[in-house]
Scaffold this active site. Structure first.
Site, PDB file in Angstrom:
ATOM      1  N   ASN A  45      -5.064  -2.422  -5.394  1.00 19.84           N
ATOM      2  CA  ASN A  45      -5.670  -3.615  -5.968  1.00 19.84           C
ATOM      3  C   ASN A  45      -5.992  -4.591  -4.849  1.00 19.84           C
ATOM      4  O   ASN A  45      -5.262  -4.645  -3.848  1.00 19.84           O
ATOM      5  CB  ASN A  45      -4.678  -4.238  -6.971  1.00 19.84           C
ATOM      6  CG  ASN A  45      -5.317  -5.312  -7.806  1.00 19.84           C
ATOM      7  OD1 ASN A  45      -5.351  -6.479  -7.426  1.00 19.84           O
ATOM      8  ND2 ASN A  45      -5.840  -4.934  -8.948  1.00 19.84           N
ATOM      9  N   ALA A  46      -7.061  -5.370  -5.052  1.00 22.72           N
ATOM     10  CA  ALA A  46      -7.452  -6.373  -4.053  1.00 22.72           C
ATOM     11  C   ALA A  46      -6.325  -7.377  -3.816  1.00 22.72           C
ATOM     12  O   ALA A  46      -6.177  -7.909  -2.707  1.00 22.72           O
ATOM     13  CB  ALA A  46      -8.723  -7.084  -4.496  1.00 22.72           C
ATOM     14  N   GLU A  55       4.174   7.748  -7.923  1.00 25.90           N
ATOM     15  CA  GLU A  55       5.355   8.153  -8.685  1.00 25.90           C
ATOM     16  C   GLU A  55       5.532   7.277  -9.922  1.00 25.90           C
ATOM     17  O   GLU A  55       5.871   7.760 -11.002  1.00 25.90           O
ATOM     18  CB  GLU A  55       6.627   8.043  -7.836  1.00 25.90           C
ATOM     19  CG  GLU A  55       6.597   8.806  -6.527  1.00 25.90           C
ATOM     20  CD  GLU A  55       6.132   7.948  -5.366  1.00 25.90           C
ATOM     21  OE1 GLU A  55       5.029   7.380  -5.453  1.00 25.90           O
ATOM     22  OE2 GLU A  55       6.869   7.843  -4.378  1.00 25.90           O
TER      23      GLU A  55
HETATM   24  N1  THU Z   1       2.587   4.745  -1.973  1.00 19.95           N
HETATM   25  C1  THU Z   1       2.858   5.542  -3.049  1.00 19.95           C
HETATM   26  O1  THU Z   1       1.980   5.831  -3.872  1.00 19.95           O
HETATM   27  N2  THU Z   1       4.131   6.001  -3.208  1.00 19.95           N
HETATM   28  C2  THU Z   1       5.157   5.719  -2.358  1.00 19.95           C
HETATM   29  O2  THU Z   1       6.310   5.984  -2.684  1.00 19.95           O
HETATM   30  C3  THU Z   1       4.868   5.111  -1.065  1.00 19.95           C
HETATM   31  C4  THU Z   1       3.583   4.345  -0.996  1.00 19.95           C
HETATM   32  C5  THU Z   1       1.220   4.218  -1.811  1.00 19.95           C
HETATM   33  C6  THU Z   1       1.111   2.731  -2.058  1.00 19.95           C
HETATM   34  C7  THU Z   1      -0.153   2.405  -1.291  1.00 19.95           C
HETATM   35  O3  THU Z   1      -1.262   2.618  -2.136  1.00 19.95           O
HETATM   36  C8  THU Z   1      -0.182   3.416  -0.170  1.00 19.95           C
HETATM   37  O4  THU Z   1       0.745   4.423  -0.497  1.00 19.95           O
HETATM   38  C9  THU Z   1       0.190   2.843   1.196  1.00 19.95           C
HETATM   39  O5  THU Z   1       1.387   2.150   1.128  1.00 19.95           O
END
Ligand code: THU
Length: 131
Positions: A45-46, A55
């Site tokens: 998101n912006a 997850e």
């Molecule tokens: N991210 C996840 O989707 N799961 C995690 O457990 C770690 C981080 C995503 C959030 C963000 O969109 C991108 O990874 C970089 O932080």
């Protein structure tokens, strides 16, 4: 479903990730004891802090479909060289519904490791902590 198959389901979610800011797609696949699988991807998101991780997307999809227990395994995958370890917020959210969950954590070359959520969140705070 085998662990490898669940990991590959998570990989299919990378193309759905909405990641215009980090350019770091993450995919997840949550397996229930009856064989149902709920998938997720990260949606950014912006207003950066409003981003939801892959997850938690998978988990809230499951809960919003009426599931509250019976979660057995969750695969989380990223495109990077390192394993895509779940962030703290995801560990906490998963602990609420599945403190005994097994995690399959993969890296971009599709190698994965299996370990219990409890190893990543020892002495977690959950519903029983309030009792
Ligand atoms: N991210 C996840 O989707 N799961 C995690 O457990 C770690 C981080 C995503 C959030 C963000 O969109 C991108 O990874 C970089 O932080």
């Amino acid at each position: 479903m085998t662990d490898r198959e669940l990991v590959e389901r998570a990989f299919t979610m990378l193309e759905r990730a909405y990641v215009p800011y980090s350019h770091f797609p993450v995919g997840a696949a949550l397996l229930c004891e009856d064989g149902a699988v709920f998938t997720g991807c990260n949606v950014e998101n912006a207003a950066y802090g409003s981003t939801i991780c892959a997850e938690r997307t998978a988990l809230v999809k499951a809960v919003s479909e009426g599931r509250r227990d019976g979660f057995v395994r969750l695969a989380v995958v990223g495109g990077g060289a390192d394993y895509c370890w779940p962030c703290g917020a995801c560990r906490q959210m998963l602990y609420e519904f599945a403190p005994e969950l097994e995690l399959l954590v993969a890296r971009g070359d599709h190698e994965f490791v299996t370990l219990p959520l409890a190893e990543l969140l020892p002495h977690g705070f959950g519903p029983k902590s309030l009792g």
